[in-house]
Design a protein around this motif. Structure first.
Motif, PDB file in Angstrom:
ATOM      1  N   ARG A  18      13.900   1.011  -3.489  1.00 60.20           N
ATOM      2  CA  ARG A  18      15.154   1.588  -3.004  1.00 60.20           C
ATOM      3  C   ARG A  18      15.833   2.428  -4.075  1.00 60.20           C
ATOM      4  NH1 ARG A  18      17.417  -3.346   0.747  1.00 60.20           N
ATOM      5  NH2 ARG A  18      16.217  -2.773   2.571  1.00 60.20           N
ATOM      6  N   TRP A  19      15.828   1.904  -5.291  1.00 62.36           N
ATOM      7  CA  TRP A  19      16.435   2.668  -6.374  1.00 62.36           C
ATOM      8  C   TRP A  19      15.682   3.974  -6.598  1.00 62.36           C
ATOM      9  CZ3 TRP A  19      13.966   3.985 -10.992  1.00 62.36           C
ATOM     10  CH2 TRP A  19      14.774   4.695 -11.886  1.00 62.36           C
ATOM     11  N   LYS A  20      14.350   3.914  -6.574  1.00 64.10           N
ATOM     12  CA  LYS A  20      13.552   5.106  -6.844  1.00 64.10           C
ATOM     13  C   LYS A  20      13.753   6.155  -5.749  1.00 64.10           C
ATOM     14  CE  LYS A  20      10.914   6.944  -9.872  1.00 64.10           C
ATOM     15  NZ  LYS A  20      11.226   6.982 -11.306  1.00 64.10           N
ATOM     16  N   ALA A  21      13.812   5.718  -4.496  1.00 61.90           N
ATOM     17  CA  ALA A  21      14.061   6.658  -3.403  1.00 61.90           C
ATOM     18  C   ALA A  21      15.412   7.343  -3.585  1.00 61.90           C
ATOM     19  CB  ALA A  21      14.015   5.922  -2.060  1.00 61.90           C
ATOM     20  N   THR A  22      16.411   6.562  -3.958  1.00 56.36           N
ATOM     21  CA  THR A  22      17.759   7.092  -4.184  1.00 56.36           C
ATOM     22  C   THR A  22      17.779   8.083  -5.338  1.00 56.36           C
ATOM     23  OG1 THR A  22      18.763   5.046  -3.413  1.00 56.36           O
ATOM     24  CG2 THR A  22      20.131   6.454  -4.809  1.00 56.36           C
ATOM     25  N   LYS A  78       0.844  -1.196   0.000  1.00 56.08           N
ATOM     26  CA  LYS A  78       0.000   0.000   0.000  1.00 56.08           C
ATOM     27  C   LYS A  78       0.882   1.250   0.000  1.00 56.08           C
ATOM     28  CE  LYS A  78      -4.049   2.160   0.639  1.00 56.08           C
ATOM     29  NZ  LYS A  78      -5.235   2.015  -0.219  1.00 56.08           N
ATOM     30  N   MET A  79       1.945   1.231   0.796  1.00 49.73           N
ATOM     31  CA  MET A  79       2.867   2.355   0.855  1.00 49.73           C
ATOM     32  C   MET A  79       3.598   2.507  -0.476  1.00 49.73           C
ATOM     33  SD  MET A  79       5.738   3.124   3.776  1.00 49.73           S
ATOM     34  CE  MET A  79       4.536   3.753   4.938  1.00 49.73           C
ATOM     35  N   PHE A  80       4.002   1.394  -1.065  1.00 52.10           N
ATOM     36  CA  PHE A  80       4.660   1.407  -2.373  1.00 52.10           C
ATOM     37  C   PHE A  80       3.725   1.992  -3.427  1.00 52.10           C
ATOM     38  CE2 PHE A  80       5.663  -0.223  -6.515  1.00 52.10           C
ATOM     39  CZ  PHE A  80       7.039  -0.373  -6.565  1.00 52.10           C
ATOM     40  N   LEU A  81       2.470   1.586  -3.395  1.00 54.89           N
ATOM     41  CA  LEU A  81       1.490   2.041  -4.373  1.00 54.89           C
ATOM     42  C   LEU A  81       1.280   3.546  -4.290  1.00 54.89           C
ATOM     43  CD1 LEU A  81      -0.647   1.421  -6.519  1.00 54.89           C
ATOM     44  CD2 LEU A  81      -2.259   0.921  -4.690  1.00 54.89           C
ATOM     45  N   TYR A  82       1.201   4.075  -3.070  1.00 58.05           N
ATOM     46  CA  TYR A  82       1.057   5.516  -2.887  1.00 58.05           C
ATOM     47  C   TYR A  82       2.231   6.252  -3.524  1.00 58.05           C
ATOM     48  CZ  TYR A  82       1.874   9.995  -0.633  1.00 58.05           C
ATOM     49  OH  TYR A  82       2.177  11.310  -0.401  1.00 58.05           O
ATOM     50  N   TYR A 114      11.161   4.315   0.365  1.00 59.52           N
ATOM     51  CA  TYR A 114      12.221   3.678   1.141  1.00 59.52           C
ATOM     52  C   TYR A 114      11.658   2.831   2.283  1.00 59.52           C
ATOM     53  CZ  TYR A 114      16.658   2.859   3.393  1.00 59.52           C
ATOM     54  OH  TYR A 114      17.749   2.240   3.933  1.00 59.52           O
ATOM     55  N   THR A 115      10.623   3.334   2.958  1.00 62.63           N
ATOM     56  CA  THR A 115      10.016   2.568   4.048  1.00 62.63           C
ATOM     57  C   THR A 115       9.388   1.285   3.523  1.00 62.63           C
ATOM     58  OG1 THR A 115       9.595   4.590   5.302  1.00 62.63           O
ATOM     59  CG2 THR A 115       8.378   2.627   5.965  1.00 62.63           C
ATOM     60  N   ALA A 116       8.778   1.343   2.349  1.00 60.87           N
ATOM     61  CA  ALA A 116       8.209   0.130   1.742  1.00 60.87           C
ATOM     62  C   ALA A 116       9.300  -0.914   1.545  1.00 60.87           C
ATOM     63  CB  ALA A 116       7.541   0.466   0.412  1.00 60.87           C
ATOM     64  N   SER A 117      10.486  -0.474   1.125  1.00 63.17           N
ATOM     65  CA  SER A 117      11.577  -1.433   0.923  1.00 63.17           C
ATOM     66  C   SER A 117      12.030  -2.041   2.243  1.00 63.17           C
ATOM     67  CB  SER A 117      12.756  -0.746   0.227  1.00 63.17           C
ATOM     68  OG  SER A 117      13.503   0.078   1.115  1.00 63.17           O
ATOM     69  N   GLY A 133       4.099  12.752 -11.371  1.00 61.21           N
ATOM     70  CA  GLY A 133       5.058  13.851 -11.401  1.00 61.21           C
ATOM     71  C   GLY A 133       5.092  14.683 -10.139  1.00 61.21           C
ATOM     72  N   ARG A 134       4.608  14.112  -9.022  1.00 62.02           N
ATOM     73  CA  ARG A 134       4.640  14.837  -7.748  1.00 62.02           C
ATOM     74  C   ARG A 134       5.799  14.302  -6.908  1.00 62.02           C
ATOM     75  NH1 ARG A 134      -1.082  14.120  -8.544  1.00 62.02           N
ATOM     76  NH2 ARG A 134      -1.034  12.173  -7.342  1.00 62.02           N
ATOM     77  N   PHE A 135       6.921  15.002  -6.937  1.00 64.75           N
ATOM     78  CA  PHE A 135       8.136  14.539  -6.270  1.00 64.75           C
ATOM     79  C   PHE A 135       8.337  15.329  -4.981  1.00 64.75           C
ATOM     80  CE2 PHE A 135       8.806  14.287 -10.923  1.00 64.75           C
ATOM     81  CZ  PHE A 135       8.803  12.901 -11.058  1.00 64.75           C
ATOM     82  N   HIS A 136       8.363  14.637  -3.850  1.00 62.87           N
ATOM     83  CA  HIS A 136       8.517  15.306  -2.562  1.00 62.87           C
ATOM     84  C   HIS A 136       9.092  14.326  -1.542  1.00 62.87           C
ATOM     85  CE1 HIS A 136       4.730  13.233  -1.524  1.00 62.87           C
ATOM     86  NE2 HIS A 136       4.304  13.634  -2.707  1.00 62.87           N
ATOM     87  N   LYS A 137       9.501  14.842  -0.396  1.00 65.46           N
ATOM     88  CA  LYS A 137      10.155  14.016   0.619  1.00 65.46           C
ATOM     89  C   LYS A 137       9.257  12.904   1.137  1.00 65.46           C
ATOM     90  CE  LYS A 137      13.334  17.598   2.252  1.00 65.46           C
ATOM     91  NZ  LYS A 137      13.756  18.437   3.412  1.00 65.46           N
ATOM     92  N   ASN A 138       7.959  13.186   1.200  1.00 65.99           N
ATOM     93  CA  ASN A 138       7.013  12.183   1.691  1.00 65.99           C
ATOM     94  C   ASN A 138       7.006  10.935   0.828  1.00 65.99           C
ATOM     95  OD1 ASN A 138       5.637  12.344   4.039  1.00 65.99           O
ATOM     96  ND2 ASN A 138       3.683  12.870   3.123  1.00 65.99           N
TER      97      ASN A 138
END
Length: 304
Positions: A144-148, A94-98, A117-120, A106-111
């Motif tokens: 993990r790659w996407k968070a990075t 669910k967290m990954f899907l969000y 990363y938490t999903a991973s 195209g909404r890139f933010h810290k959240n």
């Protein structure tokens, strides 16, 4: 809320984010918090269970686990592994899907970076139940790659690209100044992408449900908007397939007299339905039908 632990030994630095996730979920979702600590405990035992500082830390962590287990009482997600596994997996996805929907919109933010990363980390936690499925291994690598990638883009003033463009797998991680672990290297060179359609997860997660008692991750919507879906560039037109035959007796199946289903039966049926949904993502009709038949037989006959 669990009592604070002693300072983390340097040997356990790789567990700091799993333990922080546990602390963040003590009130939000105690079951998720419990399994994050259990993962940390099991992994810590493998890293170092002999040095005095590590033994002391693990002893206190074990006390935390015992206290939390008593507080949760007869919770099915704690007493039955299959229910607990489904709970943590559904929460992670669910967290990954969000995060994936935010990325593709195209909404890139810290959240959303933290959600990826938490999903991973939560997918790491699933190893307490056994080996990860190939699908979840891919989810973990991608998250993990996407968070990075997004973190480094925003840090360097570069606009990230949505979706799996440039995905090449996991990278090395260091702790940044915000206390969240991301790779320290620059954003990957997208000109040499090894991504192949069909190898990576998309935002079309059929069958993902939040289990009873769980909540959507913090700062994520309880229900995602109907328009959120797979980016047009990832749409694959299905090719004709031979549809497997279905047992006619299952069409009008009804629960048999005297059949009593346990929480474990319901959890197993839910997993079969999820596997069927995942198979349809990859247009694998045979696997989808096979798992749906298993779920239907279990629910009507109380056995597989």
């Amino acid at each position: 809320m669990a009592a604070p632990l002693s300072p983390l030994p340097p040997q356990f630095k790789s567990l700091q984010h799993h333990l922080r996730t546990a602390q963040e979920h003590d009130k939000r979702d105690p079951v998720v918090a419990y399994y994050c600590r259990l993962y940390s405990m099991q992994t810590g035992m493998k890293i170092d269970s002999k040095s005095p500082e590590c033994r002391k830390f693990l002893s206190k962590l074990m006390d935390q686990l015992e206290t939390q287990k008593k507080q949760l009482g007869d919770c099915d997600s704690i007493t039955q592994e299959i229910v607990g596994s489904a709970h943590v997996e559904n929460y992670a996805l669910k967290m990954f899907l969000y995060a994936d929907n935010e990325d593709r919109s195209g909404r890139f933010h810290k959240n959303m970076i933290k959600s990826f990363y938490t999903a991973s980390l939560l997918l790491d936690t699933l190893t307490v139940f056994g080996e990860l499925t190939e699908e979840n291994i891919q989810h973990r690598k991608y998250a993990r790659w996407k968070a990075t990638y997004i973190h480094n883009c925003l840090k360097n003033g570069v606009t990230p690209e949505s979706g799996p463009v440039g995905f090449e797998g996991e990278e090395d991680y260091n702790e940044d100044d915000e206390g969240t672990s991301y790779a320290s290297n620059e954003a990957p060179d997208r000109s040499s992408s090894t991504y192949q359609p069909g190898n990576m997860p998309t935002s079309n997660f059929s069958g993902i449900q939040i289990p009873p008692g769980a909540h959507a991750p913090a700062n994520t919507p309880a229900e995602l908007p109907p328009s959120a879906g797979v980016a047009s560039s990832t749409v694959v037109h299905p090719s004709p397939q031979n549809i497997p035959s279905v047992d006619p007796s299952l069409y009008n199946a009804q629960p048999q007299g005297g059949t009593r289903l346990t929480p474990e039966d319901f959890a197993r049926a839910q997993k079969y339905c999820k596997y069927a949904g995942s198979a349809l993502q990859y247009e694998d009709v045979n696997t989808a039908v096979e798992n749906l038949q298993k779920a239907l037989k279990l629910l009507t006959a109380g056995r597989e």
